[in-house]
Design an enzyme around this catalytic site. Sequence first.
Site, short mmCIF file in Angstrom:
data_model
loop_
_atom_site.label_atom_id
_atom_site.label_comp_id
_atom_site.label_asym_id
_atom_site.label_seq_id
_atom_site.Cartn_x
_atom_site.Cartn_y
_atom_site.Cartn_z
N TRP A 31 0.55 -13.78 -4.60
CA TRP A 31 0.74 -15.15 -4.11
C TRP A 31 0.78 -16.14 -5.28
O TRP A 31 1.66 -17.00 -5.35
CB TRP A 31 -0.38 -15.52 -3.13
N GLY A 50 3.41 -13.60 2.33
CA GLY A 50 1.97 -13.54 2.54
C GLY A 50 1.32 -14.91 2.66
O GLY A 50 0.14 -15.02 2.97
N ASP A 51 2.09 -15.96 2.47
CA ASP A 51 1.56 -17.32 2.53
C ASP A 51 1.40 -17.75 3.99
O ASP A 51 2.36 -17.69 4.77
CB ASP A 51 2.53 -18.26 1.80
N TYR A 52 0.20 -18.21 4.35
CA TYR A 52 -0.06 -18.60 5.73
C TYR A 52 0.85 -19.75 6.17
O TYR A 52 1.35 -19.77 7.29
CB TYR A 52 -1.53 -19.00 5.91
N GLY A 53 1.09 -20.70 5.28
CA GLY A 53 1.95 -21.83 5.63
C GLY A 53 3.37 -21.41 5.95
O GLY A 53 4.02 -21.98 6.84
#
Length: 103
Positions: A31, A50-53
Amino acid sequence: MNGTVPLHRLGRLGDEELITRLSIVRGIGRWTAEMFLIFQLRRLDVWPVGDYGIRKGYALAYGLRKLPTPKQLDMVGERFRPYRTVAAWYCWQAVREQRKLRQ
């Protein structure tokens, strides 16, 4: 200092090679390396699944009830090539706009 990350020629390395080399450094994971590619090297084809946003924004933009998994996002990201970073930015903006509406 040992040459794992050749600072003098970062811009010449491909995305995956640079992510691999940066991830060897303690405290830097995929990330962080992807954010470095986007915000420091200004690479246009980074898709940080993999970034939640990104996951949340994609779900908002496409009216999904559940967040897509990184694997699912990886597959759908192909259609945004070679500008996946731009698509990621729009995902982040979708989350930002939702927050504004909730205030």
